[in-house]
Design a protein around this motif. Structure first.
Motif, PDB file in Angstrom:
ATOM      1  N   PRO A   1       0.951  -1.230   0.102  1.00  0.00           N
ATOM      2  CA  PRO A   1      -0.129  -0.033   0.081  1.00  0.00           C
ATOM      3  C   PRO A   1       0.885   1.382  -0.018  1.00  0.00           C
ATOM      4  O   PRO A   1       1.905   1.245   0.441  1.00  0.00           O
ATOM      5  CB  PRO A   1      -0.894  -0.097   1.158  1.00  0.00           C
ATOM      6  N   LEU A   2       0.308   2.124  -0.688  1.00  0.00           N
ATOM      7  CA  LEU A   2       1.120   3.645  -0.724  1.00  0.00           C
ATOM      8  C   LEU A   2       1.425   4.055   0.542  1.00  0.00           C
ATOM      9  O   LEU A   2       2.219   4.726   1.007  1.00  0.00           O
ATOM     10  CB  LEU A   2       0.137   4.572  -1.204  1.00  0.00           C
ATOM     11  N   GLY A   3       0.430   3.972   1.747  1.00  0.00           N
ATOM     12  CA  GLY A   3       0.747   4.476   2.974  1.00  0.00           C
ATOM     13  C   GLY A   3       2.091   3.950   3.440  1.00  0.00           C
ATOM     14  O   GLY A   3       2.614   4.503   4.269  1.00  0.00           O
ATOM     15  N   TRP A   4       2.157   2.502   3.269  1.00  0.00           N
ATOM     16  CA  TRP A   4       3.527   1.986   3.806  1.00  0.00           C
ATOM     17  C   TRP A   4       4.781   2.567   3.231  1.00  0.00           C
ATOM     18  O   TRP A   4       5.791   2.939   4.077  1.00  0.00           O
ATOM     19  CB  TRP A   4       3.506   0.460   3.428  1.00  0.00           C
ATOM     20  N   PHE A   5       4.682   3.023   1.823  1.00  0.00           N
ATOM     21  CA  PHE A   5       6.059   3.718   1.319  1.00  0.00           C
ATOM     22  C   PHE A   5       6.092   4.837   1.838  1.00  0.00           C
ATOM     23  O   PHE A   5       7.307   5.371   2.302  1.00  0.00           O
ATOM     24  CB  PHE A   5       5.755   3.792  -0.132  1.00  0.00           C
ATOM     25  N   VAL A   6       4.941   5.577   2.192  1.00  0.00           N
ATOM     26  CA  VAL A   6       5.008   6.997   2.859  1.00  0.00           C
ATOM     27  C   VAL A   6       5.688   6.959   4.321  1.00  0.00           C
ATOM     28  O   VAL A   6       6.882   7.605   4.593  1.00  0.00           O
ATOM     29  CB  VAL A   6       3.554   7.757   2.938  1.00  0.00           C
ATOM     30  N   GLY A   7       5.392   5.795   5.121  1.00  0.00           N
ATOM     31  CA  GLY A   7       5.621   5.711   6.331  1.00  0.00           C
ATOM     32  C   GLY A   7       7.190   5.324   6.442  1.00  0.00           C
ATOM     33  O   GLY A   7       7.973   5.987   6.998  1.00  0.00           O
ATOM     34  N   PHE A   8       7.419   4.328   5.558  1.00  0.00           N
ATOM     35  CA  PHE A   8       8.859   3.925   5.623  1.00  0.00           C
ATOM     36  C   PHE A   8       9.693   4.921   5.183  1.00  0.00           C
ATOM     37  O   PHE A   8      10.973   5.150   5.620  1.00  0.00           O
ATOM     38  CB  PHE A   8       8.894   2.782   4.431  1.00  0.00           C
ATOM     39  N   GLY A   9       9.392   5.773   4.230  1.00  0.00           N
ATOM     40  CA  GLY A   9      10.373   6.720   3.568  1.00  0.00           C
ATOM     41  C   GLY A   9      10.454   7.852   4.629  1.00  0.00           C
ATOM     42  O   GLY A   9      11.823   8.239   4.772  1.00  0.00           O
ATOM     43  N   ILE A  10       9.641   8.355   5.495  1.00  0.00           N
ATOM     44  CA  ILE A  10       9.878   9.239   6.520  1.00  0.00           C
ATOM     45  C   ILE A  10      10.883   8.782   7.392  1.00  0.00           C
ATOM     46  O   ILE A  10      11.908   9.259   7.641  1.00  0.00           O
ATOM     47  CB  ILE A  10       8.599   9.711   7.116  1.00  0.00           C
ATOM     48  N   SER A  11      10.526   7.301   7.758  1.00  0.00           N
ATOM     49  CA  SER A  11      11.546   6.626   8.806  1.00  0.00           C
ATOM     50  C   SER A  11      12.850   6.611   8.386  1.00  0.00           C
ATOM     51  O   SER A  11      13.739   6.813   9.010  1.00  0.00           O
ATOM     52  CB  SER A  11      10.640   5.291   9.074  1.00  0.00           C
TER      53      SER A  11
ATOM     54  N   GLY B   1      13.607   7.182  13.778  1.00  0.00           N
ATOM     55  CA  GLY B   1      13.803   6.530  12.771  1.00  0.00           C
ATOM     56  C   GLY B   1      14.097   4.961  12.405  1.00  0.00           C
ATOM     57  O   GLY B   1      13.765   4.527  11.513  1.00  0.00           O
ATOM     58  N   LEU B   2      15.216   4.783  13.139  1.00  0.00           N
ATOM     59  CA  LEU B   2      15.568   3.304  12.924  1.00  0.00           C
ATOM     60  C   LEU B   2      14.662   2.565  13.368  1.00  0.00           C
ATOM     61  O   LEU B   2      14.279   1.380  12.877  1.00  0.00           O
ATOM     62  CB  LEU B   2      16.982   3.251  13.777  1.00  0.00           C
ATOM     63  N   PHE B   3      14.101   2.852  14.615  1.00  0.00           N
ATOM     64  CA  PHE B   3      13.040   2.146  15.302  1.00  0.00           C
ATOM     65  C   PHE B   3      11.937   1.892  14.059  1.00  0.00           C
ATOM     66  O   PHE B   3      11.287   0.852  13.880  1.00  0.00           O
ATOM     67  CB  PHE B   3      12.632   2.593  16.381  1.00  0.00           C
ATOM     68  N   LEU B   4      11.344   2.893  13.525  1.00  0.00           N
ATOM     69  CA  LEU B   4      10.195   2.986  12.654  1.00  0.00           C
ATOM     70  C   LEU B   4      10.640   1.964  11.390  1.00  0.00           C
ATOM     71  O   LEU B   4       9.915   1.491  10.742  1.00  0.00           O
ATOM     72  CB  LEU B   4       9.669   4.154  12.589  1.00  0.00           C
ATOM     73  N   THR B   5      11.653   2.342  10.810  1.00  0.00           N
ATOM     74  CA  THR B   5      12.306   1.808   9.601  1.00  0.00           C
ATOM     75  C   THR B   5      12.160   0.269   9.907  1.00  0.00           C
ATOM     76  O   THR B   5      11.507  -0.558   9.085  1.00  0.00           O
ATOM     77  CB  THR B   5      13.647   2.055   9.295  1.00  0.00           C
ATOM     78  N   LEU B   6      12.598  -0.320  11.073  1.00  0.00           N
ATOM     79  CA  LEU B   6      12.813  -1.777  11.193  1.00  0.00           C
ATOM     80  C   LEU B   6      11.318  -2.207  11.424  1.00  0.00           C
ATOM     81  O   LEU B   6      10.811  -3.376  11.077  1.00  0.00           O
ATOM     82  CB  LEU B   6      13.507  -2.068  12.397  1.00  0.00           C
ATOM     83  N   PHE B   7      10.326  -1.435  11.911  1.00  0.00           N
ATOM     84  CA  PHE B   7       9.099  -1.880  12.099  1.00  0.00           C
ATOM     85  C   PHE B   7       8.216  -1.888  10.972  1.00  0.00           C
ATOM     86  O   PHE B   7       7.405  -3.058  10.912  1.00  0.00           O
ATOM     87  CB  PHE B   7       8.628  -0.762  13.311  1.00  0.00           C
ATOM     88  N   PHE B   8       8.462  -0.955  10.163  1.00  0.00           N
ATOM     89  CA  PHE B   8       7.950  -0.765   8.810  1.00  0.00           C
ATOM     90  C   PHE B   8       8.185  -2.184   7.974  1.00  0.00           C
ATOM     91  O   PHE B   8       7.603  -2.746   7.525  1.00  0.00           O
ATOM     92  CB  PHE B   8       8.164   0.413   8.127  1.00  0.00           C
ATOM     93  N   LEU B   9       9.505  -2.508   7.982  1.00  0.00           N
ATOM     94  CA  LEU B   9       9.764  -3.716   7.304  1.00  0.00           C
ATOM     95  C   LEU B   9       9.297  -4.873   7.902  1.00  0.00           C
ATOM     96  O   LEU B   9       8.835  -5.756   7.164  1.00  0.00           O
ATOM     97  CB  LEU B   9      11.517  -3.703   7.410  1.00  0.00           C
ATOM     98  N   PHE B  10       9.258  -4.740   9.241  1.00  0.00           N
ATOM     99  CA  PHE B  10       8.798  -6.106  10.036  1.00  0.00           C
ATOM    100  C   PHE B  10       7.311  -6.364   9.608  1.00  0.00           C
ATOM    101  O   PHE B  10       6.764  -7.388   9.423  1.00  0.00           O
ATOM    102  CB  PHE B  10       8.807  -5.856  11.527  1.00  0.00           C
ATOM    103  N   ILE B  11       6.494  -5.369   9.751  1.00  0.00           N
ATOM    104  CA  ILE B  11       5.054  -5.340   9.222  1.00  0.00           C
ATOM    105  C   ILE B  11       4.802  -5.494   7.955  1.00  0.00           C
ATOM    106  O   ILE B  11       3.583  -6.281   7.528  1.00  0.00           O
ATOM    107  CB  ILE B  11       4.200  -4.154   9.921  1.00  0.00           C
ATOM    108  N   ARG B  12       5.672  -5.306   7.025  1.00  0.00           N
ATOM    109  CA  ARG B  12       5.559  -5.971   5.615  1.00  0.00           C
ATOM    110  C   ARG B  12       5.776  -7.265   5.312  1.00  0.00           C
ATOM    111  O   ARG B  12       5.160  -7.767   4.290  1.00  0.00           O
ATOM    112  CB  ARG B  12       6.333  -5.037   4.709  1.00  0.00           C
ATOM    113  N   PHE B  13       6.670  -7.730   5.723  1.00  0.00           N
ATOM    114  CA  PHE B  13       7.263  -9.174   5.485  1.00  0.00           C
ATOM    115  C   PHE B  13       7.124 -10.303   6.615  1.00  0.00           C
ATOM    116  O   PHE B  13       7.531 -11.447   6.152  1.00  0.00           O
ATOM    117  CB  PHE B  13       8.795  -8.981   4.902  1.00  0.00           C
ATOM    118  N   MET B  14       6.537 -10.007   7.739  1.00  0.00           N
ATOM    119  CA  MET B  14       6.650 -10.738   8.832  1.00  0.00           C
ATOM    120  C   MET B  14       4.994 -11.092   9.083  1.00  0.00           C
ATOM    121  O   MET B  14       4.310 -10.085   9.099  1.00  0.00           O
ATOM    122  CB  MET B  14       7.240 -10.679   9.913  1.00  0.00           C
TER     123      MET B  14
END
Lengths: 184, 463
Positions: B42-52, B428-441
């Motif tokens: 979803p687009l929202g994921w890219f936005v959130g991941f990008g900011i993080s 940012g590091l925390f949210l980056t990891l969290f966004f990756l986690f909710i996308r692939f796990m």
């Protein structure tokens, strides 16, 4: 050396599929009562009764973890004693070299660390993981074992295994959906 | 009117339910697995991941500057030698505690409601520990040289760490905590990795998830040992999680600084850690359940229970603040009395009173059921508690240090822009990891959700 059992062809075993946990537990009870021992069952979540029905004994894991923890305790306390008293004695504010209360925290953490590592490596070793290949995955519907289906497999290495008789036994079980042979 | 009574009753039972009615083994599996396996992001994921990810760059830039110029780029000096770095270490480590509490302690206490929140709470723990360790490691200035006085390894200089120092205890406590949390998380993931392997459409993902599952096939033999290992790890993680923040608090309590040298520190720090951690779990779970449509699995019951834990630990923390002030008066020690007067009326008094507002007064609104079951309010209060806990560490660390015993050594403290960029960078590091986690796990433990189904829906036979 895969051909074991009495006159077995080159298959891994015979597998029955079930829809409900109740059916597979019942099947495990009956198969065990018939004297089959090289049996395994597959379910999407842990079912305690299933391992009881198959006659599994207590897991040796708790003992291994205890030993791992004791090893960690002795090793980390020993490391501190050896480095602070023998190898590198330092007078810090006149405190005794063997300041055991200060050594408690790293010792505690070492105990937990080694016990946990033993638990994880132990469960993998006892389960024979990682295992890149296993014959049960040759059954096309087996992917549903991680979704909502339950399976029971009698392996060909069981001394009582007989390709036809075992298959007929499984077919006669209540609630059975399908019985297939598992290729190697 | 006739229609109202049953529907009201149904809603009542739904708010109490741990899982919405009508779910089966198949529907739980498909719903949670599809979140990780879906092709389109979803687009929202890219936005959130990008900011993080952009915030993460601020961290990398700060650390590069710090290594080049030295720790002086942070605002620490004499007398305030511990500033944002140690505040952030304690803040992040504390946040991690809720994950282990949910996954281990609530498992041992047979609290079924932990099941749908334990996976991402554990992930949160891991990522929070990763953020936390950055601060003390870089606070040493030259981390590659710090290795020999932090870790006991045979080196050519023949030196060994001083195990009588609480700072060495920290190294052992935090590294053990990080390792055990990672092990616990991974062991919990193995059956779910097998589920994803069996559901994945593409060959590449089948291989990736298949390697992570290590050949797991859900055999009764596997489950038999697995259940034993999972309980043992929970039993081991339980004393560990209590000990970690205790050891962190000993860094302070073992020092002679007024405001640090107090026996109440260990229990008060552990309660504060759980308080901040549950606030972070709420901060993450409320948007997550909304974005992923997980209201069936993370029900109002879960949110309300978390709010209650937050309220209870908040009250313990409030007791801690009260006791600190009481002991400063009751001890009759002039340094203690001055410390407390300085906190309440000194140059940084505004932070103390903001802390009382955020951590003591605001959470008492959770006594009101209507507010406790309002997701917007819960989200806001969880942010307030997060800020409050950060202020608590600010009040404890620099505010205690800036008035030294001799007035000639007094100083003042403020974070520099590199302090802020490092702090925002770890977010940012925390949210980056969290966004990756909710996308692939799988964000919720699939196999544990299966076990809480009623028997009629394919759940475990209850004997």
């Amino acid at each position: 050396m895969r051909r074991r059992g009495t006159g077995t062809p080159d298959i891994h075993g015979v597998m029955a599929e079930f829809n409900t946990p109740h059916d597979v537990v019942e099947a495990a009870h009956r198969v065990h009562a018939q004297g089959y021992r090289k049996v395994d069952a597959y379910s999407p979540y842990p079912i305690e009764e299933l391992s009881h029905a198959l006659g599994f004994h207590h897991s040796p894991l708790p003992l291994l973890v205890l030993l791992g923890g004791i090893f960690g305790l002795v090793a980390v306390y020993g490391l501190q004693y050896w480095s602070a008293v023998i190898e590198y004695p330092m007078n810090i504010g006149g405190r005794p070299l063997h300041s055991w209360p200060a050594f408690v925290v790293p010792t505690f953490d070492g105990t937990i660390l080694f016990a946990s590592l033993t638990a994880v490596l132990g469960v993998l070793a006892l389960n024979g993981l990682p295992e890149p290949y296993h014959p049960v995955f040759n059954v096309p519907t087996f992917a549903l074992a991680s979704r909502d289906k339950f399976f029971l497999c009698i392996e060909a290495r069981d001394p009582k295994f007989d390709r036809d008789k075992t298959r007929d036994l499984l077919r006669a079980l209540p609630g059975v959906v399908d019985v297939v042979e598992v290729e190697h | 009117m006739a229609e109202h009574a049953p529907s009201a009753k149904r809603i009542q039972s739904e708010t109490d339910a741990l899982i919405a009615p009508g779910h089966t083994l198949a529907s739980i599996t498909e719903k949670i697995a599809s979140l990780a396996l879906k092709r389109r992001t979803p687009l929202g994921w890219f936005v959130g991941f990008g900011i993080s990810f952009l915030l993460l760059q601020a961290l990398l830039y700060t650390l590069a500057v710090l290594l080049f110029k030295g720790v002086g780029v942070w605002g620490i000096n004499v007398p305030v030698g511990w500033g944002f770095d140690i505040i952030n270490l304690v803040w992040w480590i504390g946040i991690g505690h809720a994950g282990t509490l949910i996954s281990a302690i609530l498992l041992l206490l047979r609290q079924d409601w932990r099941t749908s929140i334990n996976r991402f709470a554990e992930a949160m723990t891991l990522f929070a520990v990763a953020c936390a360790v950055i601060f003390p490691v870089f606070h040493t200035g030259r981390p590659w040289l710090a290795a020999y006085w932090l870790f006991p390894y045979p080196n050519t200089m023949g030196l060994w760490p001083n195990f009588r120092s609480p700072l060495i205890w920290d190294v052992f406590a935090i590294s053990t905590y990080g390792t055990v949390s990672a092990l616990f998380w991974y062991v919990g993931l193995i059956p779910d990795m097998a589920t994803l392997r069996d559901r994945a459409k593409s060959k590449a993902w089948k291989i990736v998830y298949g390697m992570a599952a290590m050949g797991w096939r859900g055999s009764a033999r596997h489950w038999h040992n697995y259940e034993s290992a999972y309980l043992l790890l929970a039993g081991l993680a339980t004393p560990l999680v209590i000990s970690v923040h205790t050891v962190v608090s000993l860094d302070f309590a073992a020092g002679v600084i007024p405001g640090w040298h107090a026996t109440i520190f260990p229990p008060y720090f552990v309660a504060g850690a759980i308080y901040a951690g549950f606030a972070m779990v709420l901060t993450l779970s409320i948007p997550l359940r909304k974005a992923y449509g997980l209201e069936d699995f993370i029900t109002m019951k879960h949110l309300e229970n978390m709010a209650k834990v937050m309220l209870a630990t908040g009250l313990i923390v409030a007791y801690g603040y009260t006791m600190e002030a009481f002991m400063a008066w009751y001890s009759g020690n002039p340094y203690e009395k001055f410390m407390m007067a300085n906190r309440m009326g000194g140059p940084y008094a505004v932070f103390y009173w903001l802390l009382i507002l955020c951590n003591v007064l605001a959470p008492n609104l959770l006594w009101i059921k209507n507010l406790r079951t309002n997701t917007t309010f819960l989200f806001l209060i969880s942010l307030v508690v997060g800020v409050g806990m950060w202020l608590e560490r600010f009040v404890i660390i620099p505010v205690s240090l800036h008035r030294d015993f001799l007035p000639s050594s007094w100083g003042s403290y403020a974070g520099t822009r590199y302090d802020w960029s490092a702090f925002l960078g770890t977010i940012g590091l925390f949210l980056t990891l969290f966004f990756l986690f909710i996308r692939f796990m799988p964000v919720i433990s699939i196999f544990e959700m299966r076990t809480i189904l009623p028997e009629g829906e394919g759940g475990e036979p209850k004997s």
